[in-house]
Design a protein around this motif. Structure first.
Motif, PDB file in Angstrom:
ATOM      1  N   ALA A  33     -14.958   8.517  -4.676  1.00 59.17           N
ATOM      2  CA  ALA A  33     -14.363   7.180  -4.717  1.00 59.17           C
ATOM      3  C   ALA A  33     -13.367   7.040  -5.859  1.00 59.17           C
ATOM      4  N   GLU A  34     -13.616   7.711  -6.986  1.00 62.76           N
ATOM      5  CA  GLU A  34     -12.692   7.619  -8.121  1.00 62.76           C
ATOM      6  C   GLU A  34     -11.312   8.139  -7.743  1.00 62.76           C
ATOM      7  N   LYS A  35     -11.256   9.255  -7.008  1.00 67.86           N
ATOM      8  CA  LYS A  35      -9.971   9.814  -6.574  1.00 67.86           C
ATOM      9  C   LYS A  35      -9.245   8.856  -5.632  1.00 67.86           C
ATOM     10  N   VAL A  36      -9.993   8.226  -4.745  1.00 66.20           N
ATOM     11  CA  VAL A  36      -9.388   7.272  -3.810  1.00 66.20           C
ATOM     12  C   VAL A  36      -8.880   6.056  -4.571  1.00 66.20           C
ATOM     13  N   TYR A  37      -9.660   5.555  -5.517  1.00 64.07           N
ATOM     14  CA  TYR A  37      -9.219   4.411  -6.312  1.00 64.07           C
ATOM     15  C   TYR A  37      -7.913   4.725  -7.033  1.00 64.07           C
ATOM     16  N   ILE A  38      -7.839   5.893  -7.640  1.00 71.07           N
ATOM     17  CA  ILE A  38      -6.614   6.289  -8.348  1.00 71.07           C
ATOM     18  C   ILE A  38      -5.431   6.322  -7.387  1.00 71.07           C
ATOM     19  N   ALA A  39      -5.648   6.859  -6.189  1.00 69.61           N
ATOM     20  CA  ALA A  39      -4.570   6.927  -5.197  1.00 69.61           C
ATOM     21  C   ALA A  39      -4.130   5.538  -4.733  1.00 69.61           C
ATOM     22  N   LEU A  40      -5.087   4.631  -4.541  1.00 72.20           N
ATOM     23  CA  LEU A  40      -4.766   3.300  -4.019  1.00 72.20           C
ATOM     24  C   LEU A  40      -4.279   2.331  -5.080  1.00 72.20           C
ATOM     25  N   ALA A  41      -4.711   2.512  -6.320  1.00 77.29           N
ATOM     26  CA  ALA A  41      -4.396   1.528  -7.361  1.00 77.29           C
ATOM     27  C   ALA A  41      -3.419   2.029  -8.420  1.00 77.29           C
ATOM     28  N   GLU A  42      -3.417   3.328  -8.673  1.00 76.96           N
ATOM     29  CA  GLU A  42      -2.575   3.839  -9.746  1.00 76.96           C
ATOM     30  C   GLU A  42      -1.383   4.651  -9.233  1.00 76.96           C
ATOM     31  N   LYS A  43      -1.612   5.481  -8.214  1.00 75.95           N
ATOM     32  CA  LYS A  43      -0.516   6.275  -7.654  1.00 75.95           C
ATOM     33  C   LYS A  43       0.317   5.466  -6.665  1.00 75.95           C
ATOM     34  N   SER A  44      -0.213   4.367  -6.197  1.00 79.48           N
ATOM     35  CA  SER A  44       0.482   3.508  -5.245  1.00 79.48           C
ATOM     36  C   SER A  44       0.070   2.061  -5.490  1.00 79.48           C
ATOM     37  N   ASP A  45       0.658   1.166  -4.725  1.00 77.95           N
ATOM     38  CA  ASP A  45       0.281  -0.250  -4.838  1.00 77.95           C
ATOM     39  C   ASP A  45      -0.514  -0.711  -3.621  1.00 77.95           C
ATOM     40  N   ILE A  46      -1.168   0.214  -2.936  1.00 82.52           N
ATOM     41  CA  ILE A  46      -1.885  -0.138  -1.711  1.00 82.52           C
ATOM     42  C   ILE A  46      -3.019  -1.125  -1.982  1.00 82.52           C
ATOM     43  N   LEU A  47      -3.717  -0.975  -3.074  1.00 78.85           N
ATOM     44  CA  LEU A  47      -4.828  -1.889  -3.353  1.00 78.85           C
ATOM     45  C   LEU A  47      -4.326  -3.314  -3.585  1.00 78.85           C
ATOM     46  N   ASN A  48      -3.466  -3.492  -4.570  1.00 82.42           N
ATOM     47  CA  ASN A  48      -3.003  -4.845  -4.910  1.00 82.42           C
ATOM     48  C   ASN A  48      -1.775  -5.293  -4.121  1.00 82.42           C
ATOM     49  N   GLY A  49      -1.134  -4.368  -3.428  1.00 85.52           N
ATOM     50  CA  GLY A  49       0.049  -4.716  -2.651  1.00 85.52           C
ATOM     51  C   GLY A  49      -0.195  -4.794  -1.160  1.00 85.52           C
ATOM     52  N   TYR A  50      -1.386  -4.384  -0.709  1.00 88.30           N
ATOM     53  CA  TYR A  50      -1.712  -4.461   0.720  1.00 88.30           C
ATOM     54  C   TYR A  50      -3.134  -4.944   0.964  1.00 88.30           C
ATOM     55  N   ILE A  51      -4.125  -4.247   0.426  1.00 91.59           N
ATOM     56  CA  ILE A  51      -5.525  -4.575   0.722  1.00 91.59           C
ATOM     57  C   ILE A  51      -5.872  -5.989   0.264  1.00 91.59           C
ATOM     58  N   ILE A  52      -5.554  -6.341  -0.966  1.00 89.42           N
ATOM     59  CA  ILE A  52      -5.894  -7.673  -1.482  1.00 89.42           C
ATOM     60  C   ILE A  52      -5.041  -8.770  -0.826  1.00 89.42           C
ATOM     61  N   PRO A  53      -3.707  -8.615  -0.719  1.00 92.07           N
ATOM     62  CA  PRO A  53      -2.942  -9.666  -0.046  1.00 92.07           C
ATOM     63  C   PRO A  53      -3.342  -9.871   1.422  1.00 92.07           C
ATOM     64  N   CYS A  54      -3.826  -8.817   2.079  1.00 94.67           N
ATOM     65  CA  CYS A  54      -4.219  -8.903   3.489  1.00 94.67           C
ATOM     66  C   CYS A  54      -5.724  -9.095   3.669  1.00 94.67           C
ATOM     67  N   TYR A  55      -6.425  -9.434   2.601  1.00 91.28           N
ATOM     68  CA  TYR A  55      -7.877  -9.591   2.648  1.00 91.28           C
ATOM     69  C   TYR A  55      -8.322 -10.490   3.794  1.00 91.28           C
ATOM     70  N   ASP A  56      -7.701 -11.653   3.949  1.00 89.04           N
ATOM     71  CA  ASP A  56      -8.140 -12.610   4.971  1.00 89.04           C
ATOM     72  C   ASP A  56      -8.146 -12.003   6.369  1.00 89.04           C
ATOM     73  N   VAL A  57      -7.158 -11.183   6.672  1.00 90.15           N
ATOM     74  CA  VAL A  57      -7.081 -10.547   7.988  1.00 90.15           C
ATOM     75  C   VAL A  57      -7.965  -9.304   8.042  1.00 90.15           C
ATOM     76  N   LEU A  58      -7.848  -8.446   7.033  1.00 92.04           N
ATOM     77  CA  LEU A  58      -8.564  -7.170   7.059  1.00 92.04           C
ATOM     78  C   LEU A  58     -10.084  -7.317   7.059  1.00 92.04           C
ATOM     79  N   HIS A  59     -10.616  -8.230   6.252  1.00 91.67           N
ATOM     80  CA  HIS A  59     -12.072  -8.291   6.127  1.00 91.67           C
ATOM     81  C   HIS A  59     -12.755  -8.727   7.418  1.00 91.67           C
ATOM     82  N   SER A  60     -11.981  -9.273   8.343  1.00 95.02           N
ATOM     83  CA  SER A  60     -12.564  -9.698   9.621  1.00 95.02           C
ATOM     84  C   SER A  60     -12.579  -8.571  10.655  1.00 95.02           C
TER      85      SER A  60
END
Length: 81
Positions: A33-60
């Motif tokens: 999970a640490e490697k994935v976190y680094i890829a999603l949050a530090e090497k890219s903006d997927i965590l804060n630029g996609y997953i969190i902004p799309c939370y309302d749609v994705l979590h459903s």
């Protein structure tokens, strides 16, 4: 897809969802999970630029859909573990 605004995690639900995403992508890739976190949050903006902004749609959605969606986005953006 248009560029989404980077958004910080604002509450416990979003934090739990972010952890869920990281852990399940790690399971799908057979890595830590640490490697994935680094890829999603530090090497890219997927965590804060996609997953969190799309939370309302994705979590459903179902787990398989969410994981495939994230993996597809990682591939499109050239993000590797």
């Amino acid at each position: 897809m248009s560029q989404l605004k980077n958004e910080p995690i604002r509450n416990k639900r979003e934090l739990e969802f972010a952890v869920f995403c990281v852990e399940n992508v790690a399971l799908a890739l057979g890595t830590g999970a640490e490697k994935v976190y680094i890829a999603l949050a530090e090497k890219s903006d997927i965590l804060n630029g996609y997953i969190i902004p799309c939370y309302d749609v994705l979590h459903s959605q179902g787990k398989e859909y969410i994981v495939e969606d994230i993996l597809t986005l990682m591939e499109k953006r050239g993000v590797s573990i």
